[in-house]
Enzyme design. Structure first.
Site, PDB file in Angstrom:
ATOM      1  CG  HIS A  48      -1.816   1.630   1.057  1.00 50.39           C
ATOM      2  ND1 HIS A  48      -2.363   1.906  -0.026  1.00 50.39           N
ATOM      3  CD2 HIS A  48      -1.820   1.793   2.806  1.00 50.39           C
ATOM      4  CE1 HIS A  48      -2.874   3.159   0.759  1.00 50.39           C
ATOM      5  NE2 HIS A  48      -2.666   3.386   2.221  1.00 50.39           N
ATOM      6  CG  HIS A  72       0.349   6.754   4.279  1.00 55.74           C
ATOM      7  ND1 HIS A  72       0.817   6.040   3.171  1.00 55.74           N
ATOM      8  CD2 HIS A  72      -0.726   6.715   4.642  1.00 55.74           C
ATOM      9  CE1 HIS A  72       0.069   4.805   2.450  1.00 55.74           C
ATOM     10  NE2 HIS A  72      -1.059   5.515   3.450  1.00 55.74           N
ATOM     11  CD  GLU A  76      -4.276   5.877  12.630  1.00 48.32           C
ATOM     12  OE1 GLU A  76      -4.489   6.983  13.167  1.00 48.32           O
ATOM     13  OE2 GLU A  76      -5.975   5.889  12.759  1.00 48.32           O
ATOM     14  CG  ASP A  77      -2.003   1.456  10.719  1.00 52.93           C
ATOM     15  OD1 ASP A  77      -2.269   1.484  11.519  1.00 52.93           O
ATOM     16  OD2 ASP A  77      -3.048   1.414   8.881  1.00 52.93           O
ATOM     17  CG  ASP A 139      -3.692   6.892   2.146  1.00 48.79           C
ATOM     18  OD1 ASP A 139      -4.250   5.627   2.144  1.00 48.79           O
ATOM     19  OD2 ASP A 139      -5.439   7.082   2.852  1.00 48.79           O
ATOM     20  CG  ASP A 260     -17.948  15.527 -26.644  1.00 52.93           C
ATOM     21  OD1 ASP A 260     -19.054  14.438 -26.017  1.00 52.93           O
ATOM     22  OD2 ASP A 260     -18.089  16.457 -25.580  1.00 52.93           O
TER      23      ASP A 260
HETATM   24 MN    MN Z   1      -3.333   4.475   3.558  1.00 59.08          MN
END
Ligand code: MN
Length: 714
Positions: A48, A72, A76-77, A139, A260
């Site tokens: 990811h 990123h 958090e993780d 993300d 178009d």
């Molecule tokens: Mn993410």
């Protein structure tokens, strides 16, 4: 799965200045802390951040952005902390990652869909670095690309709705249309699968002939351009299904009528070449006038530049053609971010102010901008976030100017909430009322029924609404105070001249006088006496009889008052010239008719009557003194306090009671106190008609055997 080397290759193609080593280090760190974690797809979690970094490289962002993209999710993780990141990667990276983490914690429920615009603004405002938003978009794009691995159908729809409502418009606003298109397309697929697959099938059936057509047009155009010595690159692409669907819906067209669905892009070296190419295209095929947009001459607010034209093509079909320079094409990959310089703060500031000057210039010189205010407003919000976005306890989003306080917020909710605001909780904790609200604060106002605004609030409120409501309240308070003061002053001044202000207040004459002073209402006249703008004497003069009428002043007074004085004042006291005023007796000295008395105007509009020698009365402001006299006709009785000192003997109280009763006076209360030396003090309150009556009672009491002393108390 994209590999780190692919990303570094991509970055090195456009990024010649940055030290790309930070990308490598971020990759190694991210791989270590995410180790063992899996995605829903069954892939290692690291895929990811790698894909996100790849998208950022597609956007042609700087090395710091790509490194932050790789990192990123680590705060958090994983067990990684901001301190760790700062030590290893420096301030820029940690601030961006922290910003992305902060945004991830916001969740929006469906009831907030109507607030999409506020949410978008809030996200933009929360990101103090535009790169935070760009990483968030990358993300989201990768999460959308892998949404099929989500098991929960309603969750898929919710994520898609949020993407369509919030993230796709942000991408558009930032000028990154390729991300906007892809986000829209994937969201469309999950939200309206039937419509999506219908259009997919229709596009598929035509694909064979379309591809042939695209190639033909490309070759034809390329030849024409080369003949005119215009070196160019030509691309043909399908419009996204969502925009085809929207066009069908908006213009009520069938798929066959949407011609178009293929758009061409001609990319050239210079701006003059672009206009030359445009001339050529228009010479080949007839343009549709309304469809021509010169975003090179007039860039979009997000600085997107291109020439857009729609022409009637070789088979009578509509063709959309975009013409731009290589530089503009590059800028379109990263959108507005292409215009930012991250290297040095100063440089970036200069760029922003240049941009702003350029925009202002644009607004002043271009009459074609449809709504300049709205235009500027959008630009201002996007580029210069000076608003904060906060939550009510119910999760509603409100916007306020930067620096706004809980008081501003309270007035935004309701004037009463503002007026009764006593305190505020931000994110569950009490804060001072002058606390500066920050984006994403959850604000709760504490009110109390009897609370009132304070003048001090004017020192810190930021909104016009709060300011004007506080002022309004203060003004109304001052008016009330001035009103009662004005009345008091008038009453006194009028009484001095033997006039009844109360009775005159509602008279036509008073109304005329108010008008003479330039007021629409009598109240305003009285208020301005309270303020001191007009003196009470000025008013009285208006009512005073002229010298030649002086003899008849008594009858004139009667006329003005409009009624003859009542036979008897209920209270037994006449206030000079006035018969209908509230009179009370001083509790301190209990005057009775026959006593010399003095009246004092009290704050409660009435007159308090004291004996002239009462100590309390002597202390009062002589300005407030007013002449009063006893009403001879009164048949009322008045309380008087007496103290009787006597020897303690059987039958003493009976004798006292008998004596008072013989003089036709009533005992209202009686208290006795026996002393050690065998004497007794009796405190008696009796009711008498006047001083003569009192004298008779006193002398009768003094005649009782054993009574030593009788004193009237004051
Ligand atoms: Mn993410």
């Amino acid at each position: 799965m994209i590999r780190i080397n692919d990303i570094i290759d991509k970055a090195s193609q456009y990024n010649l200045e940055d030290d790309l080593d930070i990308i490598d280090r971020a990759y190694i760190y991210s791989a270590r802390v995410h180790d063992g974690q899996m995605r829903l797809s069954g892939e290692p979690y690291l895929s990811h951040p790698l894909e996100v970094a790849g998208i950022l490289a597609d956007m042609q962002l700087d090395a710091v952005s790509i490194a932050a993209g790789l990192l990123h999710d680590v705060i958090e993780d994983t067990h990684a902390t901001e301190e760790d990141l700062e030590q290893i990667f420096g301030r820029d990276v940690v601030q961006i990652v922290a910003g992305v983490t902060k945004l991830s914690k916001l969740t929006f429920n469906s009831s907030q869909a109507r607030q999409a615009e506020s949410i978008r603004k809030m996200l933009l405002a929360m990101a103090n670095d535009i790169r935070v938003i760009l990483i968030k978009l990358a993300d989201r794009l990768h999460n959308m690309r892998t949404l099929q691995y989500h098991k929960n159908e309603s969750k898929k729809k919710q994520i898609s709705k949020e993407t369509l409502d919030i993230y796709a418009p942000i991408a558009a606003r930032l000028g990154i249309y390729w991300i906007k298109n892809e986000l829209e397309n994937i969201s469309f697929k999950y939200l309206q699968y039937n419509d999506y697959s219908r259009i997919e099938a229709l596009v598929d059936t035509k694909k064979g002939e379309q591809e042939e057509y695209v190639e033909k047009v490309k070759i034809f155009l390329k030849e024409k351009m080369e003949k005119a010595h215009l070196d160019c690159k030509i691309l043909g692409r399908y419009k996204n299904y969502f925009s085809i669907y929207q066009k069908m819906q908006d213009q009520n067209l069938t798929f066959e009528e949407v011609y178009d669905i293929i758009a061409f892009r001609i990319v050239l070296d210079t701006i003059p070449h672009c206009y030359e190419a445009l001339g050529l295209v228009h010479a080949l095929w007839k343009p549709i006038a309304k469809k021509f947009k010169d975003y090179i001459g007039i860039p979009k607010p997000n600085m997107y530049q291109s020439l857009h034209t729609t022409v009637i093509g070789p088979y009578g079909e509509r063709m959309e053609i975009q013409i731009r320079t290589h530089e503009m094409d590059r800028v379109a990959k990263s959108g507005i971010a292409a215009h930012w310089s991250y290297k040095e703060g100063r440089q970036a500031d200069e760029k922003i102010s240049n941009t702003f000057a350029w925009l202002q210039n644009l607004i002043e010189n271009q009459a074609e901008v449809r709504d300049p205010d709205e235009f500027l407003e959008n630009v201002r919000i996007d580029l210069f976030p000076d608003e904060v976005y906060i939550f009510t306890p119910q999760g509603e989003i409100k916007s306020l100017p930067r620096g706004a306080t809980p008081v501003d917020f309270a007035y935004l909710i309701h004037t009463e909430v503002g007026n009764q605001c006593t305190g505020a909780k931000v994110n569950g904790r009490m804060v001072p009322l002058k606390y500066n609200l920050k984006t994403s604060d959850i604000v709760e106002i504490i009110t109390s029924k009897n609370h009132h605004p304070s003048k001090d609030w004017l020192n810190f409120v930021k909104t016009v609404k709060a300011r004007s409501r506080i002022r309004q309240w203060i003004k109304s308070q001052e008016k009330e105070r001035s009103m009662s003061l004005g009345r008091e002053m008038c009453e006194k001044a009028f009484r001095k001249e033997g006039l009844n202000f109360h009775a005159l207040l509602k008279s036509d004459t008073m109304m005329e006088i108010a008008e003479q002073f330039g007021f629409k209402a009598i109240d305003d006249l009285i208020v301005s006496v309270g303020y001191g703008k007009i003196t009470a004497l000025q008013l009285v003069r208006k009512f005073e009889p002229r010298p030649d009428e002086k003899e008849t002043s008594e009858s004139l007074l009667g006329k003005i008052i409009g009624r003859v004085r009542k036979k008897k004042a209920a209270s037994g006291v006449m206030v000079k010239g006035i018969d209908d005023i509230l009179v009370r007796f001083g509790k301190c000295c209990n005057p009775v008719p026959g006593d010399t008395i003095t009246g004092y105007i009290t704050r409660g509009f009435g007159v308090t009557v004291h004996r002239s020698n009462c100590v309390n009365a002597l202390k009062m402001n002589p300005e407030r003194r007013i002449d009063v006299q006893w009403n001879e006709d009164s048949s009322e009785t008045f309380p008087v306090k007496l103290r009787i000192s006597s020897f303690d003997r059987v039958g003493l109280l009976a004798a006292i009671a008998m004596s008072i009763s013989k003089q036709s006076a009533n005992i209202l209360s009686l208290n006795t106190k026996t002393r050690d030396n065998g004497t007794v003090d009796s405190l008696i309150v009796i009711a008498v008609e006047n001083t003569g009556h009192l004298e008779r009672v006193l002398s009768s009491l003094k005649k009782i055997k054993y009574v030593q002393e009788v004193i009237r108390m004051d």
